[in-house]
Design a protein around this motif. Sequence first.
Motif, short mmCIF file in Angstrom:
data_model
loop_
_atom_site.label_atom_id
_atom_site.label_comp_id
_atom_site.label_asym_id
_atom_site.label_seq_id
_atom_site.Cartn_x
_atom_site.Cartn_y
_atom_site.Cartn_z
N LEU A 1 0.84 -1.16 0.02
CA LEU A 1 -0.07 -0.18 -0.15
C LEU A 1 0.83 1.33 0.08
CD1 LEU A 1 -2.90 0.98 0.15
CD2 LEU A 1 -2.66 1.14 2.82
N LEU A 2 1.85 1.14 0.73
CA LEU A 2 2.80 2.47 0.96
C LEU A 2 3.52 2.61 -0.46
CD1 LEU A 2 4.27 2.15 4.40
CD2 LEU A 2 2.88 3.89 3.74
N GLU A 3 3.99 1.51 -0.87
CA GLU A 3 4.44 1.70 -2.48
C GLU A 3 3.62 2.21 -3.47
OE1 GLU A 3 7.91 1.59 -3.36
OE2 GLU A 3 8.33 1.15 -1.20
N LEU A 4 2.44 1.63 -3.46
CA LEU A 4 1.40 2.12 -4.29
C LEU A 4 1.22 3.63 -4.30
CD1 LEU A 4 -0.53 0.95 -6.36
CD2 LEU A 4 -2.38 0.97 -4.50
N MET A 5 1.19 4.19 -3.11
CA MET A 5 0.81 5.57 -2.74
C MET A 5 2.17 6.27 -3.17
SD MET A 5 2.12 8.03 -0.46
CE MET A 5 2.84 6.99 0.61
N ARG A 6 3.34 5.67 -2.99
CA ARG A 6 4.67 6.56 -3.41
C ARG A 6 4.74 6.47 -4.77
NH1 ARG A 6 7.42 2.78 1.00
NH2 ARG A 6 7.61 4.32 2.72
N LEU A 7 4.26 5.51 -5.62
CA LEU A 7 4.32 5.73 -7.03
C LEU A 7 3.44 6.75 -7.49
CD1 LEU A 7 5.12 4.66 -9.88
CD2 LEU A 7 3.88 2.94 -9.83
N ARG A 8 2.35 6.59 -6.99
CA ARG A 8 1.22 7.61 -7.50
C ARG A 8 1.69 9.01 -7.05
NH1 ARG A 8 -0.74 9.88 -11.14
NH2 ARG A 8 -3.05 10.97 -10.64
N GLU B 1 9.97 -1.37 -7.46
CA GLU B 1 9.86 -2.05 -6.00
C GLU B 1 8.29 -2.92 -5.92
OE1 GLU B 1 11.60 -2.17 -3.20
OE2 GLU B 1 12.91 -0.97 -3.79
N LEU B 2 7.31 -2.21 -6.48
CA LEU B 2 6.02 -2.84 -6.83
C LEU B 2 6.10 -3.94 -7.49
CD1 LEU B 2 3.82 0.42 -6.81
CD2 LEU B 2 3.52 -1.47 -5.29
N LYS B 3 6.87 -4.00 -8.57
CA LYS B 3 6.84 -5.29 -9.42
C LYS B 3 7.71 -6.29 -8.60
CE LYS B 3 6.40 -6.19 -12.91
NZ LYS B 3 5.47 -7.15 -13.56
N HIS B 4 8.47 -6.15 -7.86
CA HIS B 4 9.24 -7.00 -6.77
C HIS B 4 8.30 -7.61 -5.67
CE1 HIS B 4 12.54 -8.66 -4.77
NE2 HIS B 4 12.15 -8.15 -3.69
N LEU B 5 7.38 -6.72 -5.35
CA LEU B 5 6.37 -7.32 -4.23
C LEU B 5 5.06 -7.99 -5.16
CD1 LEU B 5 6.03 -3.82 -2.13
CD2 LEU B 5 7.04 -6.19 -1.48
N GLY B 6 5.32 -8.25 -6.40
CA GLY B 6 4.39 -8.88 -7.12
C GLY B 6 3.16 -8.13 -7.81
N GLU B 7 3.10 -7.09 -7.90
CA GLU B 7 2.04 -6.31 -8.34
C GLU B 7 2.17 -6.52 -9.88
OE1 GLU B 7 -0.86 -4.48 -8.53
OE2 GLU B 7 0.03 -3.69 -6.53
N SER B 8 0.84 -6.26 -10.44
CA SER B 8 0.60 -6.80 -11.75
C SER B 8 0.76 -5.68 -12.56
CB SER B 8 -0.86 -7.04 -11.99
OG SER B 8 -1.76 -5.94 -11.81
N ASP B 9 1.29 -6.08 -13.75
CA ASP B 9 1.64 -4.81 -15.01
C ASP B 9 0.37 -3.89 -15.26
OD1 ASP B 9 4.15 -5.63 -15.32
OD2 ASP B 9 3.53 -7.07 -16.79
N LEU B 10 -0.81 -4.72 -15.10
CA LEU B 10 -2.20 -3.97 -15.62
C LEU B 10 -2.58 -2.83 -14.41
CD1 LEU B 10 -4.91 -3.64 -17.23
CD2 LEU B 10 -5.73 -5.38 -15.71
N ARG B 11 -2.28 -3.06 -13.10
CA ARG B 11 -2.42 -2.33 -11.88
C ARG B 11 -1.48 -1.11 -12.08
NH1 ARG B 11 -4.99 -3.03 -6.95
NH2 ARG B 11 -3.22 -2.62 -6.01
N LEU B 12 -0.34 -1.54 -12.32
CA LEU B 12 0.73 -0.50 -12.66
C LEU B 12 0.52 0.36 -13.67
CD1 LEU B 12 3.91 -2.71 -11.90
CD2 LEU B 12 3.01 -0.58 -10.39
N SER B 13 0.00 -0.04 -14.70
CA SER B 13 -0.22 0.75 -15.86
C SER B 13 -1.36 1.71 -15.76
CB SER B 13 -0.24 -0.10 -17.24
OG SER B 13 -1.18 -0.85 -17.43
N LEU C 1 2.71 10.99 7.40
CA LEU C 1 4.24 11.07 7.28
C LEU C 1 4.86 10.53 6.13
CD1 LEU C 1 6.99 11.77 8.58
CD2 LEU C 1 6.87 9.77 9.90
N ALA C 2 4.34 9.37 5.51
CA ALA C 2 4.85 8.63 4.40
C ALA C 2 4.58 9.43 3.33
CB ALA C 2 4.08 7.47 4.47
N VAL C 3 3.44 10.14 3.23
CA VAL C 3 3.07 11.23 2.00
C VAL C 3 4.00 12.17 1.89
CG1 VAL C 3 1.39 12.71 0.98
CG2 VAL C 3 0.57 10.24 1.85
N ALA C 4 4.24 12.79 3.24
CA ALA C 4 5.09 13.92 3.26
C ALA C 4 6.46 13.60 2.80
CB ALA C 4 5.09 14.42 4.60
#
Length: 152
Positions: free
Chosen positions: A33-40, A57-69, A124-127
Amino acid sequence: MGRISYQDVPSAMFEKLRDLETFIAQSSLSEQLLELMRLRVSQLNLCAYCVDMHHKELKHLGESDLRLSMLCVWRETSLFSEKEQVVLTFAEALSKGTRKNLPDAVYDPLTSFFSKEEICYLTLAVAQINTWNKLMKTFQFESGKYQVEGAV
C-alpha cells in the motif's frame, strides 16, 4: 549525470531520511500500500527517478502490470480496492498543496480503514515521498538505473 551526485549529498542527510523510512516501515501499514501511494505521488510530481524506483519495488512485491499501468488513471478503473482508493485520494490531496485544511471528505474515509496512529504514519509517508521527489528533481539523479535491494 545529475546536478548533484550521490557522493555530493551530505551523508547525514540521506541517513536521517532513511531513518524516517525505517520508522514508517515499522508501522502496521502494508509495504504494498505504501509503495502504491509512493508511485502515485511520484507520478503526480513528475519525478522520473522515484517513478522508476517505486514501479520496480511494486513489481518486486508482485504487483500486476495492469494495475501499474492503470495507476495514473486509477479513478477510471475498478482495479483498486476501496482502501487503496481512500489512500490515493488522501495522498493526492496532500501532495497537490493547497492553503486550505484537508477536507473532512478526504480525511473521514481514512477512519474506516486506519487507526489514528496509522493515519499519522500514512501522513508522514506522504510527506516523505514528496520530500524525496523534490530532492531527486533538484539533484536530477538519473532515472532507470534503480535496482531493488535483494532482487535478482
